[in-house]
Design a protein around this motif. Structure first.
Motif, short mmCIF file in Angstrom:
data_model
loop_
_atom_site.label_atom_id
_atom_site.label_comp_id
_atom_site.label_asym_id
_atom_site.label_seq_id
_atom_site.Cartn_x
_atom_site.Cartn_y
_atom_site.Cartn_z
N ARG A 77 0.81 -1.22 0.00
CA ARG A 77 0.00 0.00 0.00
C ARG A 77 0.84 1.26 0.00
NH1 ARG A 77 -5.42 -0.89 3.50
NH2 ARG A 77 -6.50 -2.02 1.86
N PHE A 84 -9.11 10.06 -5.90
CA PHE A 84 -10.50 9.66 -5.93
C PHE A 84 -11.33 10.61 -6.77
CE2 PHE A 84 -8.97 7.36 -2.34
CZ PHE A 84 -9.71 6.20 -2.35
N SER A 86 -13.83 12.21 -5.98
CA SER A 86 -14.17 13.45 -5.28
C SER A 86 -12.95 14.11 -4.64
CB SER A 86 -15.19 13.13 -4.20
OG SER A 86 -14.66 12.16 -3.34
N ALA A 88 -11.24 13.70 -2.29
CA ALA A 88 -11.08 13.09 -0.96
C ALA A 88 -9.94 13.69 -0.16
CB ALA A 88 -10.93 11.57 -1.05
N PHE A 90 -8.44 15.70 3.06
CA PHE A 90 -8.88 15.78 4.45
C PHE A 90 -9.27 17.22 4.73
CE2 PHE A 90 -5.50 12.45 4.49
CZ PHE A 90 -6.38 11.41 4.40
N PHE A 106 4.46 7.91 7.36
CA PHE A 106 5.31 6.78 6.99
C PHE A 106 6.79 7.08 6.81
CE2 PHE A 106 1.12 5.59 5.26
CZ PHE A 106 0.89 4.58 6.16
N MET B 54 1.77 11.28 15.50
CA MET B 54 0.48 11.64 14.95
C MET B 54 -0.63 11.38 15.95
SD MET B 54 0.92 12.90 12.04
CE MET B 54 -0.32 12.78 10.77
N THR B 142 -17.34 10.96 1.79
CA THR B 142 -16.51 11.71 0.84
C THR B 142 -15.21 10.97 0.54
OG1 THR B 142 -15.58 12.96 2.66
CG2 THR B 142 -17.39 13.99 1.48
N GLN B 143 -15.19 9.69 0.88
CA GLN B 143 -14.07 8.79 0.53
C GLN B 143 -12.76 9.14 1.23
OE1 GLN B 143 -14.30 9.08 -3.85
NE2 GLN B 143 -15.02 6.98 -3.82
N GLN B 144 -12.82 9.99 2.26
CA GLN B 144 -11.58 10.30 2.97
C GLN B 144 -11.07 9.08 3.72
OE1 GLN B 144 -11.71 14.07 5.22
NE2 GLN B 144 -13.42 14.64 3.94
N ASP B 146 -11.52 5.94 2.71
CA ASP B 146 -10.90 5.11 1.67
C ASP B 146 -9.50 5.61 1.37
OD1 ASP B 146 -13.05 3.51 1.45
OD2 ASP B 146 -13.90 4.46 -0.33
N ALA B 147 -9.36 6.94 1.30
CA ALA B 147 -8.04 7.49 1.00
C ALA B 147 -7.04 7.09 2.08
CB ALA B 147 -8.11 9.01 0.89
N LEU B 148 -7.46 7.13 3.34
CA LEU B 148 -6.58 6.70 4.43
C LEU B 148 -6.19 5.24 4.26
CD1 LEU B 148 -8.25 8.27 7.58
CD2 LEU B 148 -5.97 8.74 6.74
N GLU B 149 -7.19 4.41 3.94
CA GLU B 149 -6.93 2.98 3.81
C GLU B 149 -5.94 2.71 2.68
OE1 GLU B 149 -8.01 0.10 5.40
OE2 GLU B 149 -8.65 1.45 7.00
N ILE B 150 -6.12 3.43 1.55
CA ILE B 150 -5.23 3.21 0.42
C ILE B 150 -3.79 3.56 0.79
CG2 ILE B 150 -4.59 4.17 -1.83
CD1 ILE B 150 -6.73 2.31 -2.16
N MET B 151 -3.63 4.60 1.61
CA MET B 151 -2.28 4.98 2.01
C MET B 151 -1.66 3.93 2.92
SD MET B 151 -2.66 8.91 3.03
CE MET B 151 -3.52 10.04 1.98
N GLY B 152 -2.48 3.00 3.42
CA GLY B 152 -1.95 2.00 4.33
C GLY B 152 -2.10 2.41 5.78
N VAL B 153 -2.93 3.43 6.05
CA VAL B 153 -3.17 3.85 7.43
C VAL B 153 -4.32 3.03 7.99
CG1 VAL B 153 -3.83 5.78 8.88
CG2 VAL B 153 -2.45 6.18 6.87
N TYR B 158 -6.55 5.35 13.61
CA TYR B 158 -6.15 6.75 13.46
C TYR B 158 -7.27 7.71 13.83
CZ TYR B 158 -4.87 11.13 11.23
OH TYR B 158 -4.62 12.45 10.98
#
Ligand code: ATP
Ligand code: MG
Lengths: 251, 273
Positions: A77, A84, A86, A88, A90, A106, B54, B142-144, B146-153, B158
């Motif tokens: 990952r 995305f 939208s 997305a 933060f 990371f 963090m 708003t898929q934020q 999903d964005a975290l998950e994709i980054m591997g978080v 978190y």
């Protein structure tokens, strides 16, 4: 390089993807096109692992995503970046913090180095001026560009974009397309883009996959697409008057 | 028509029982599966944060957002409830046959035992719970996330862990503030309203004081803090769809955490006293 081998995906009893086989190569912009509801987003979510495929293999340079353990999965990952539909971003963070987020999470660099890297990425998408703004204070096209900057912050090997230019005007779309293309070539990434924008197909389509109702219908380059004889593909591409006229002019 | 009417009456009874039991079974299986999902989410939440740096940043932020920002409403409500309890007890219960300390004593016991912990948490379930559910729910749609998950978080850890930790840290302080504000409210009725003399009130507030009651309130409130944050985070995290679902999740989280607080209040009160 990402290979997909006989991928099936169904939700409960509704099967969305049927027997998808294809190869996405390094340093090329790979496009997935198809009508709305044909399963592009589902395919992309399967590839990045947000959905688990019902059956089939997804190989990232030979590593199968479906049967990875947790640690391999985590490492993979970090090599992925995704933009995305939208954007997305933060919304509680500024633009700079958004781009810095993956680095904060990371990388072991010092704070100064992380800021520098984030600013470099923002500069790459021409948004250094907006670094102190919040996502809701910038336009949709700028948000997409920030999303690109965030996606490339960790130098990913694989970049995924779900409709990067939906809701943008043709000119801004072009900027985004070219940006993605340049980044792909510069960093030799494997880029997969979901789109139904014919302008980007003609602009950056080096490897195009046409999906019709969950089945791979056609695959080829942007030069081949104009002369293809596949009826479904033609009815999709030449649905717009403009392209029909272009084709007629060509002949 | 005739045929139906000639059925033996017991048939209807059996039929009703059958339908009811089926509905109850379905309800039970649904609650059980929701509870299972909740447990899985909590399992993901309570894993070691990837970056302590963090985590602490978020932790401080949540303490201020969930805790510090609630101090105002806690003080306001507690002040007035303290005053009202004092007035009510004085006017309704006190009579020449009752000891003088009864008003202060009752006010103190109500504030310590129930109001400052349980009722305060019910109010906070509305404020904090809906805040958490809508924040996380919006991030979901708003898929934020999903964005975290994709980054591997680990998005659950978190987002949710700092909220739970922050609220648990702040809650005992909120309880103490609430008790204090209640007493100030009671004194206000004496000083401003002249309902009761200050000496009588002080006598009552100090009469037969049991320190354990304060600890009981604190322990209960810590438990409730966990319930409020984790339940509303669960509802927010599992949103599917759009803004309508986020609204529903926010309502559901307040209702569920309130009900859970009430039930566990009975249990905890029984266990602790
Ligand atoms: N989570 C889900 N559960 C059930 N069905 C789903 C789910 N996600 C997508 N689908 C179904 O899969 C089909 C393909 O959807 P998908 O989102 O991939 O379309 P798309 O090609 O991305 O369309 P668009 O261009 O409009 O974004 C749709 O018919 C949709 O109903
Ligand atoms: Mg889509």
């Amino acid at each position: 390089m990402i290979e997909i081998k006989s991928l099936y995906k169904s939700f409960e009893d509704k099967s969305v993807l049927k027997d998808i086989n294809c190869v996405f190569e390094n340093g090329k912009t790979n496009l997935i096109i198809g009508q709305s509801g044909s399963g592009k987003t589902v395919l992309m979510k399967c590839i990045v692992g947000l959905f688990r495929p019902t059956s089939g293999k997804i190989l990232y340079d030979g590593r199968d995503l479906v049967c990875m353990n947790k640690n391999e999965w985590k490492l993979l990952r970090r090599e992925m970046g995704m933009i995305f539909q939208s954007a997305a971003l933060f919304d509680s963070m500024t633009v700079l913090e958004n781009v810095m987020f993956p680095l904060d999470m990371f990388s072991n660099d010092s704070y100064q180095e992380r800021v520098k890297r984030a600013q470099f990425c923002l500069d790459r998408v021409n948004l250094l001026d907006a670094q102190k703004k919040f996502p809701d204070e910038i336009s949709g096209g700028m948000q997409k560009r920030v999303a690109i900057a965030r996606a490339i912050a960790l130098n990913p090997k694989y970049l995924f974009c779900d409709e990067p230019n939906s809701g943008l005007d043709p000119k801004t779309s072009l900027v985004i397309d070219e940006l993605i293309h340049d980044i792909t070539v510069d960093f030799n990434m494997t880029t997969i883009i979901n789109t139904h924008d014919m302008n980007s197909v003609m602009g950056i389509g080096e490897n195009i996959l046409y999906i019709h109702e969950g089945i791979k219908e056609w695959q080829g380059t942007k030069d081949q697409i104009m002369n293809s004889t596949n009826e479904r593909l033609n009815s999709f591409i030449f649905a717009s008057d403009l392209f029909r006229k272009v084709k007629e002019a060509n002949q | 028509m005739q045929k139906y009417l000639t059925l033996h009456p017991s048939f209807y009874g059996i039929f009703t029982i059958f339908v009811c039991s089926k509905a109850i079974l379905m309800f039970l299986s649904k609650s059980l599966s929701t509870f299972g999902k909740y447990l899985i989410l909590m399992g993901r939440t309570f894993s070691r944060p990837e970056r302590m740096r963090m985590f602490f940043k978020q932790y401080i932020k949540e303490m201020s957002q969930l805790g510090t920002n609630s101090i105002g409403i806690v003080l306001l409500i507690s002040f007035f409830i303290g005053a009202v309890i004092c007035i009510q007890i004085k006017l309704n219960i006190e009579s020449p046959w009752m000891p003088k300390f009864i008003t202060g004593y009752t006010t103190r016991e109500i504030m310590l035992l129930e109001f400052s912990s349980s009722i305060m948490c019910l109010i906070l379930a509305g404020k904090v719970g809906s805040n958490i559910a809508s924040e996380i729910g919006t991030m979901r749609v708003t898929q934020q996330i999903d964005a975290l998950e994709i980054m591997g978080v680990n998005s659950a850890s978190y987002l949710i862990l700092p909220k739970i930790a922050g609220m648990i840290t702040m809650m005992p302080f909120l309880v103490c503030f609430s008790i204090f504000a209640g007493f100030v409210g009671a004194y206000a009725t004496a000083v401003i309203g002249h309902i009761i003399t200050i000496d009588d009130l002080t006598l009552g507030l100090q009469h037969d004081f049991n320190e354990w009651y304060v600890w009981m309130g604190v322990i209960k409130s810590i438990f409730f803090a966990f319930v409020i944050t984790s339940v509303s985070a669960f509802y927010g995290y599992t949103v599917e769809g759009g803004s309508v679902e986020v609204g529903k999740a926010s309502t559901n989280s307040v209702v569920s955490s309130s009900v859970l607080i009430l039930f566990s209040d009975v249990l905890l009160t029984h266990l602790l006293s």
